[in-house]
Design a protein around this motif. Structure first.
Motif, PDB file in Angstrom:
ATOM      1  N   GLN A 237     -62.046  -9.782  -2.029  1.00 23.18           N
ATOM      2  CA  GLN A 237     -61.825 -11.195  -2.312  1.00 23.18           C
ATOM      3  C   GLN A 237     -61.100 -11.820  -1.126  1.00 23.18           C
ATOM      4  OE1 GLN A 237     -58.617 -11.712  -5.433  1.00 23.18           O
ATOM      5  NE2 GLN A 237     -58.798  -9.471  -5.434  1.00 23.18           N
ATOM      6  N   PRO A 238     -60.986 -13.161  -1.074  1.00 23.39           N
ATOM      7  CA  PRO A 238     -60.263 -13.800   0.025  1.00 23.39           C
ATOM      8  C   PRO A 238     -58.790 -13.388   0.047  1.00 23.39           C
ATOM      9  CG  PRO A 238     -61.673 -15.380  -1.086  1.00 23.39           C
ATOM     10  CD  PRO A 238     -61.672 -14.143  -1.929  1.00 23.39           C
TER      11      PRO A 238
ATOM     12  N   TYR B 166     -61.241 -11.522   4.837  1.00 26.11           N
ATOM     13  CA  TYR B 166     -60.006 -11.833   5.558  1.00 26.11           C
ATOM     14  C   TYR B 166     -60.032 -13.249   6.119  1.00 26.11           C
ATOM     15  CZ  TYR B 166     -55.705 -10.989   8.049  1.00 26.11           C
ATOM     16  OH  TYR B 166     -54.394 -11.057   8.463  1.00 26.11           O
ATOM     17  N   SER B 167     -58.914 -13.938   5.957  1.00 31.15           N
ATOM     18  CA  SER B 167     -58.755 -15.307   6.433  1.00 31.15           C
ATOM     19  C   SER B 167     -57.489 -15.408   7.273  1.00 31.15           C
ATOM     20  CB  SER B 167     -58.666 -16.270   5.248  1.00 31.15           C
ATOM     21  OG  SER B 167     -58.280 -17.566   5.663  1.00 31.15           O
TER      22      SER B 167
ATOM     23  N   GLU C 297     -55.965 -18.470   7.379  1.00 28.78           N
ATOM     24  CA  GLU C 297     -55.286 -19.646   6.835  1.00 28.78           C
ATOM     25  C   GLU C 297     -53.846 -19.279   6.473  1.00 28.78           C
ATOM     26  OE1 GLU C 297     -56.390 -22.880   6.406  1.00 28.78           O
ATOM     27  OE2 GLU C 297     -58.010 -22.151   7.692  1.00 28.78           O
ATOM     28  N   PRO C 298     -52.921 -20.251   6.512  1.00 29.73           N
ATOM     29  CA  PRO C 298     -51.521 -19.940   6.203  1.00 29.73           C
ATOM     30  C   PRO C 298     -51.320 -19.388   4.794  1.00 29.73           C
ATOM     31  CG  PRO C 298     -51.692 -22.090   7.266  1.00 29.73           C
ATOM     32  CD  PRO C 298     -53.094 -21.644   6.961  1.00 29.73           C
ATOM     33  N   VAL C 299     -52.055 -19.935   3.831  1.00 24.79           N
ATOM     34  CA  VAL C 299     -51.968 -19.485   2.442  1.00 24.79           C
ATOM     35  C   VAL C 299     -53.386 -19.401   1.889  1.00 24.79           C
ATOM     36  CG1 VAL C 299     -51.044 -19.942   0.143  1.00 24.79           C
ATOM     37  CG2 VAL C 299     -49.738 -20.661   2.152  1.00 24.79           C
ATOM     38  N   VAL C 300     -53.678 -18.330   1.190  1.00 20.76           N
ATOM     39  CA  VAL C 300     -55.003 -18.141   0.590  1.00 20.76           C
ATOM     40  C   VAL C 300     -54.818 -17.908  -0.912  1.00 20.76           C
ATOM     41  CG1 VAL C 300     -57.041 -16.666   0.492  1.00 20.76           C
ATOM     42  CG2 VAL C 300     -56.008 -17.205   2.707  1.00 20.76           C
ATOM     43  N   VAL C 301     -55.501 -18.714  -1.709  1.00 20.88           N
ATOM     44  CA  VAL C 301     -55.460 -18.562  -3.162  1.00 20.88           C
ATOM     45  C   VAL C 301     -56.814 -18.027  -3.618  1.00 20.88           C
ATOM     46  CG1 VAL C 301     -55.139 -19.707  -5.375  1.00 20.88           C
ATOM     47  CG2 VAL C 301     -53.820 -20.467  -3.378  1.00 20.88           C
ATOM     48  N   SER C 302     -56.791 -16.875  -4.280  1.00 23.09           N
ATOM     49  CA  SER C 302     -58.005 -16.261  -4.816  1.00 23.09           C
ATOM     50  C   SER C 302     -57.763 -15.992  -6.293  1.00 23.09           C
ATOM     51  CB  SER C 302     -58.325 -14.959  -4.074  1.00 23.09           C
ATOM     52  OG  SER C 302     -59.416 -14.294  -4.679  1.00 23.09           O
ATOM     53  N   GLY C 303     -58.168 -16.938  -7.140  1.00 22.24           N
ATOM     54  CA  GLY C 303     -57.858 -16.794  -8.560  1.00 22.24           C
ATOM     55  C   GLY C 303     -56.357 -16.823  -8.762  1.00 22.24           C
ATOM     56  N   LYS C 304     -55.817 -15.732  -9.290  1.00 20.70           N
ATOM     57  CA  LYS C 304     -54.369 -15.638  -9.526  1.00 20.70           C
ATOM     58  C   LYS C 304     -53.626 -14.921  -8.402  1.00 20.70           C
ATOM     59  CE  LYS C 304     -54.404 -17.540 -13.637  1.00 20.70           C
ATOM     60  NZ  LYS C 304     -53.658 -18.766 -13.976  1.00 20.70           N
ATOM     61  N   LEU C 305     -54.362 -14.483  -7.377  1.00 20.47           N
ATOM     62  CA  LEU C 305     -53.741 -13.812  -6.235  1.00 20.47           C
ATOM     63  C   LEU C 305     -53.488 -14.825  -5.122  1.00 20.47           C
ATOM     64  CD1 LEU C 305     -52.859 -11.175  -4.786  1.00 20.47           C
ATOM     65  CD2 LEU C 305     -55.226 -10.999  -3.946  1.00 20.47           C
ATOM     66  N   VAL C 306     -52.235 -14.873  -4.653  1.00 21.16           N
ATOM     67  CA  VAL C 306     -51.842 -15.802  -3.595  1.00 21.16           C
ATOM     68  C   VAL C 306     -51.269 -14.982  -2.444  1.00 21.16           C
ATOM     69  CG1 VAL C 306     -50.445 -17.814  -2.996  1.00 21.16           C
ATOM     70  CG2 VAL C 306     -51.251 -17.514  -5.350  1.00 21.16           C
ATOM     71  N   THR C 307     -51.864 -15.115  -1.242  1.00 26.88           N
ATOM     72  CA  THR C 307     -51.385 -14.361  -0.088  1.00 26.88           C
ATOM     73  C   THR C 307     -51.040 -15.310   1.056  1.00 26.88           C
ATOM     74  OG1 THR C 307     -53.685 -13.988   0.635  1.00 26.88           O
ATOM     75  CG2 THR C 307     -52.636 -12.238  -0.665  1.00 26.88           C
ATOM     76  N   SER C 308     -50.179 -14.830   1.943  1.00 24.70           N
ATOM     77  CA  SER C 308     -49.736 -15.655   3.063  1.00 24.70           C
ATOM     78  C   SER C 308     -49.426 -14.758   4.259  1.00 24.70           C
ATOM     79  CB  SER C 308     -48.522 -16.487   2.637  1.00 24.70           C
ATOM     80  OG  SER C 308     -48.202 -17.455   3.609  1.00 24.70           O
ATOM     81  N   ARG C 309     -49.057 -15.365   5.406  1.00 26.98           N
ATOM     82  CA  ARG C 309     -49.099 -14.653   6.677  1.00 26.98           C
ATOM     83  C   ARG C 309     -47.788 -14.079   7.188  1.00 26.98           C
ATOM     84  NH1 ARG C 309     -53.005 -15.663  11.038  1.00 26.98           N
ATOM     85  NH2 ARG C 309     -53.351 -13.504  10.423  1.00 26.98           N
ATOM     86  N   GLY C 310     -46.681 -14.791   7.041  1.00 27.42           N
ATOM     87  CA  GLY C 310     -45.449 -14.282   7.616  1.00 27.42           C
ATOM     88  C   GLY C 310     -44.278 -15.224   7.420  1.00 27.42           C
ATOM     89  N   PRO C 311     -43.151 -14.980   8.093  1.00 28.52           N
ATOM     90  CA  PRO C 311     -41.967 -15.815   7.916  1.00 28.52           C
ATOM     91  C   PRO C 311     -42.238 -17.300   8.139  1.00 28.52           C
ATOM     92  CG  PRO C 311     -41.417 -13.871   9.192  1.00 28.52           C
ATOM     93  CD  PRO C 311     -42.898 -13.866   9.037  1.00 28.52           C
TER      94      PRO C 311
END
Length: 200
Positions: free
Chosen positions: A130-131, A148-149, A151-165
């Motif tokens: 998934q993204p 893989y993206s 982008e600063p923040v990626v929302v995939s359904g209920k999963l939220v990922t981000s890059r760093g400090p």
């Protein structure tokens, strides 16, 4: 009131932990921090107070409680957060009960947030393709298993990922928006006084 459990370990990136915790509290989210011990650490005494975590830059952060899987469930919290910091993320992402809870939270339609190297928990937890995004240092370990993206923040359904400090504020504000709505995000971001043209 929405609630969040934010994990922390020795080596956790301080900004990713504190900015997320602080921003969520400003939105009225009830936050609890839980210390995850390294696999080779001695078992903790459940009656002993939780220890302070020593962050990636040496900051000592006193935690609310030990990570105890049976009280860390989606019945208790609406959001499960895994910050980065190479050593801390490795400790957290390699913990079998953390991996189990990542899957359970998502199955129960609760939010899971991962930032920086914390996104490695998506892989160790066996999440489907998934993204997703992460710190560039772990991109090579994730890009074949996920969409893989950068982008600063990626929302995939209920999963939220981000890059760093540097993306900790948009990450935290995105979590606020998902839990509490766009109006609350704007209400929280306003007094923070971000420079014009930034992400808020």
């Amino acid at each position: 009131m929405p609630s969040a459990l934010i994990l922390i370990a020795d080596g956790t990136e301080e900004m990713e932990f504190t900015i997320t915790y602080d921003t969520l509290v400003r939105a009225g989210v009830s936050c609890t921090s839980a210390f995850v011990s390294a696999a080779d650490a001695a078992p903790h005494n459940k009656k002993s107070p939780p220890p302070y975590a020593i962050g990636s830059r040496g900051m000592k952060i006193l935690t609310d409680q030990h990570f105890t899987p049976h009280v860390s469930t989606p019945e208790e919290y609406d959001l499960f957060v895994i910050p980065g910091g190479a050593k801390g993320a490795e400790t957290i992402a390699s913990h079998p009960r953390v991996q189990y809870l990542v899957r359970v939270y998502l199955q129960e339609k609760k939010f899971v947030g991962m930032i920086c190297a914390g996104s490695m928990a998506a892989k160790t937890s066996g999440l489907p393709k998934q993204p997703l995004t992460s710190h560039p240092s772990v991109k090579s370990e994730l890009e074949n298993d996920f969409e893989y993206s950068e982008e600063p923040v990626v929302v995939s359904g209920k999963l939220v990922t981000s890059r760093g400090p540097g993306t900790a504020f948009p990450f935290a504000l995105t979590l606020v928006e998902l839990l509490c709505g766009k109006e609350k995000r704007a209400e929280v971001a306003g007094p923070m006084v971000f420079p014009p043209g930034t992400f808020a």
